[in-house]
Design a protein around this motif. Structure first.
Motif, PDB file in Angstrom:
ATOM      1  N   PRO A 104      14.031   0.797   3.550  1.00 47.13           N
ATOM      2  CA  PRO A 104      13.308  -0.475   3.468  1.00 47.13           C
ATOM      3  C   PRO A 104      11.812  -0.255   3.383  1.00 47.13           C
ATOM      4  O   PRO A 104      11.274   0.651   4.026  1.00 47.13           O
ATOM      5  N   TRP A 105      11.158  -1.097   2.610  1.00 47.71           N
ATOM      6  CA  TRP A 105       9.709  -0.982   2.490  1.00 47.71           C
ATOM      7  C   TRP A 105       9.035  -1.187   3.838  1.00 47.71           C
ATOM      8  O   TRP A 105       9.359  -2.141   4.555  1.00 47.71           O
ATOM      9  N   PRO A 106       8.076  -0.331   4.195  1.00 47.49           N
ATOM     10  CA  PRO A 106       7.291  -0.590   5.401  1.00 47.49           C
ATOM     11  C   PRO A 106       6.545  -1.924   5.274  1.00 47.49           C
ATOM     12  O   PRO A 106       6.050  -2.261   4.200  1.00 47.49           O
ATOM     13  N   THR A 107       6.499  -2.671   6.377  1.00 48.92           N
ATOM     14  CA  THR A 107       5.801  -3.953   6.378  1.00 48.92           C
ATOM     15  C   THR A 107       4.392  -3.747   6.920  1.00 48.92           C
ATOM     16  O   THR A 107       4.222  -3.392   8.086  1.00 48.92           O
ATOM     17  N   ILE A 108       3.405  -3.976   6.074  1.00 51.56           N
ATOM     18  CA  ILE A 108       2.001  -3.756   6.417  1.00 51.56           C
ATOM     19  C   ILE A 108       1.248  -5.072   6.293  1.00 51.56           C
ATOM     20  O   ILE A 108       1.545  -5.893   5.420  1.00 51.56           O
ATOM     21  N   ARG A 109       0.248  -5.262   7.142  1.00 50.16           N
ATOM     22  CA  ARG A 109      -0.503  -6.518   7.138  1.00 50.16           C
ATOM     23  C   ARG A 109      -1.635  -6.539   6.112  1.00 50.16           C
ATOM     24  O   ARG A 109      -1.906  -7.560   5.484  1.00 50.16           O
ATOM     25  N   ASP A 110      -2.324  -5.415   5.942  1.00 48.78           N
ATOM     26  CA  ASP A 110      -3.560  -5.392   5.157  1.00 48.78           C
ATOM     27  C   ASP A 110      -3.353  -4.749   3.789  1.00 48.78           C
ATOM     28  O   ASP A 110      -2.928  -3.581   3.698  1.00 48.78           O
ATOM     29  N   TRP A 111      -3.684  -5.523   2.728  1.00 46.58           N
ATOM     30  CA  TRP A 111      -3.522  -5.068   1.347  1.00 46.58           C
ATOM     31  C   TRP A 111      -4.800  -5.343   0.567  1.00 46.58           C
ATOM     32  O   TRP A 111      -5.456  -6.361   0.768  1.00 46.58           O
ATOM     33  N   VAL A 112      -5.141  -4.444  -0.344  1.00 45.80           N
ATOM     34  CA  VAL A 112      -6.369  -4.589  -1.131  1.00 45.80           C
ATOM     35  C   VAL A 112      -6.286  -5.793  -2.064  1.00 45.80           C
ATOM     36  O   VAL A 112      -7.204  -6.609  -2.142  1.00 45.80           O
ATOM     37  N   GLU A 113      -5.186  -5.940  -2.795  1.00 41.60           N
ATOM     38  CA  GLU A 113      -5.045  -7.016  -3.786  1.00 41.60           C
ATOM     39  C   GLU A 113      -3.797  -7.851  -3.550  1.00 41.60           C
ATOM     40  O   GLU A 113      -3.229  -8.395  -4.473  1.00 41.60           O
ATOM     41  N   GLY A 114      -3.349  -7.948  -2.319  1.00 39.81           N
ATOM     42  CA  GLY A 114      -2.133  -8.696  -2.034  1.00 39.81           C
ATOM     43  C   GLY A 114      -0.942  -7.772  -1.877  1.00 39.81           C
ATOM     44  O   GLY A 114      -0.903  -6.668  -2.430  1.00 39.81           O
ATOM     45  N   ALA A 115       0.047  -8.248  -1.110  1.00 37.76           N
ATOM     46  CA  ALA A 115       1.231  -7.446  -0.816  1.00 37.76           C
ATOM     47  C   ALA A 115       2.076  -7.226  -2.061  1.00 37.76           C
ATOM     48  O   ALA A 115       2.075  -8.051  -2.977  1.00 37.76           O
ATOM     49  N   PRO A 116       2.821  -6.125  -2.116  1.00 42.31           N
ATOM     50  CA  PRO A 116       3.724  -5.890  -3.246  1.00 42.31           C
ATOM     51  C   PRO A 116       4.871  -6.888  -3.249  1.00 42.31           C
ATOM     52  O   PRO A 116       5.171  -7.512  -2.234  1.00 42.31           O
ATOM     53  N   SER A 117       5.526  -7.027  -4.387  1.00 45.91           N
ATOM     54  CA  SER A 117       6.593  -8.009  -4.561  1.00 45.91           C
ATOM     55  C   SER A 117       7.898  -7.334  -4.943  1.00 45.91           C
ATOM     56  O   SER A 117       7.947  -6.546  -5.895  1.00 45.91           O
ATOM     57  N   GLY A 118       8.951  -7.662  -4.216  1.00 48.21           N
ATOM     58  CA  GLY A 118      10.270  -7.152  -4.578  1.00 48.21           C
ATOM     59  C   GLY A 118      10.707  -7.625  -5.945  1.00 48.21           C
ATOM     60  O   GLY A 118      11.408  -6.919  -6.671  1.00 48.21           O
TER      61      GLY A 118
END
Length: 290
Positions: free
Chosen positions: A41-55
């Motif tokens: 499973p993808w690690p769940t992270i709070r901070d993203w440079v340009e928004g969280a990745p999308s499944g």
């Protein structure tokens, strides 16, 4: 060409459940070490440079999870490699940079391209590194195939390891099939006997048929063969979510060996709502004999 077009933040079910349990924390929800052949499973992270990745954007692509940090000499070198892998097409990159937002910007293989991946930074990434990066070995890469299973894990910037990772990604990309087509029918029929020619299409698990383009098979028939129509369409085509079956009735009175062919065309939809067009040639060979 089918391309991701939306940026809705959607996650695999395992990540959604984990995210709900630790919503207030900066630490990653999925912190298990990856094992080849197992789901990860993808690690769940709070901070993203340009928004969280999308499944949705990652569906049907090889996902490369890349771990690096500032002041690791091999990270800028491998950054160029990872960027080139993404340029292959059908590669989705999620980078985890153990540092500040500025550090993440300097080690960004996605470079703001919509639907190409995401770049994480901050305390959550630091906690993730402690949990899954053995001995701080960097750069680290986890390659996940289109079925969501780990296909390759590499550590350090050793050129042989990086070459092996890159070759694995290229092989996985080359093996991606959007759909498969099979033409079926009898190998031998009697003169004047009615028979059916059929085409079956199976889409990849992450796709579904779409009616933007009505599916059809345009036939090219030998002179002595008579079929119900010159095109298979409408009620002669049965659609389910990921399978299509087209059939046509035919008969011939003249003995001999025959070959009929057709041009198949249909449209399909990805989870990102992007629309693609599938095209292929189909062929049937059979004999008419007593």
């Amino acid at each position: 060409m089918l391309r991701g077009m939306d940026r809705a933040v959607t996650w695999p079910l395992t990540a959604v459940v984990a995210l709900a349990a630790v919503a207030a924390l900066a630490a990653p929800a999925a912190a298990q070490r990856p094992e080849v052949g197992q789901p990860w499973p993808w690690p769940t992270i709070r901070d993203w440079v340009e928004g969280a990745p999308s499944g949705n954007d990652a569906a049907g692509k090889v996902v490369v999870h890349w771990f690096c940090k500032p002041r690791v000499a091999d990270c800028p070198v491998d950054l160029a490699r990872v960027y080139n892998l993404r340029e292959l097409g059908n590669v989705y990159v999620i980078a985890y940079v153990d540092g500040t937002r500025r550090d993440a910007g300097k080690l960004d293989p996605v470079r703001g391209e919509v639907g190409a991946g995401g770049v994480a930074y901050g305390k959550g990434v630091k906690a993730l590194f402690k949990a899954i990066v053995p001995g701080g070995a960097l750069p680290m890469s986890v390659v996940v195939d289109v079925d969501g299973k780990v296909a390759h894990v590499s550590y350090t910037g050793d050129p042989d390891q990086l070459d092996a990772r890159d070759q694995k990604v290229r092989a996985l990309v080359g093996a991606i099939k959007t759909f498969t087509v099979a033409a079926t029918g009898p190998s031998r029929v009697k003169p004047g006997e009615r028979f059916e020619l059929a085409v079956k299409v199976e889409l990849a698990p992450w796709l579904a048929f779409d009616q933007s383009l009505a599916p059809e098979v345009k036939l090219r028939l030998p002179p002595d063969l008579t079929c119900d129509a010159a095109t298979i369409k409408g009620d002669d085509i049965k659609l389910m979510q990921r399978s299509l079956t087209a059939t046509i009735g035919c008969k011939g009175a003249v003995k001999g060996s025959y070959e009929a062919s057709g041009s198949l065309r249909f449209s399909y939809r990805a989870p990102s709502k992007a629309i693609g067009v599938g095209e292929d040639a189909v062929r049937w060979k059979f004999a008419i004999a007593p």
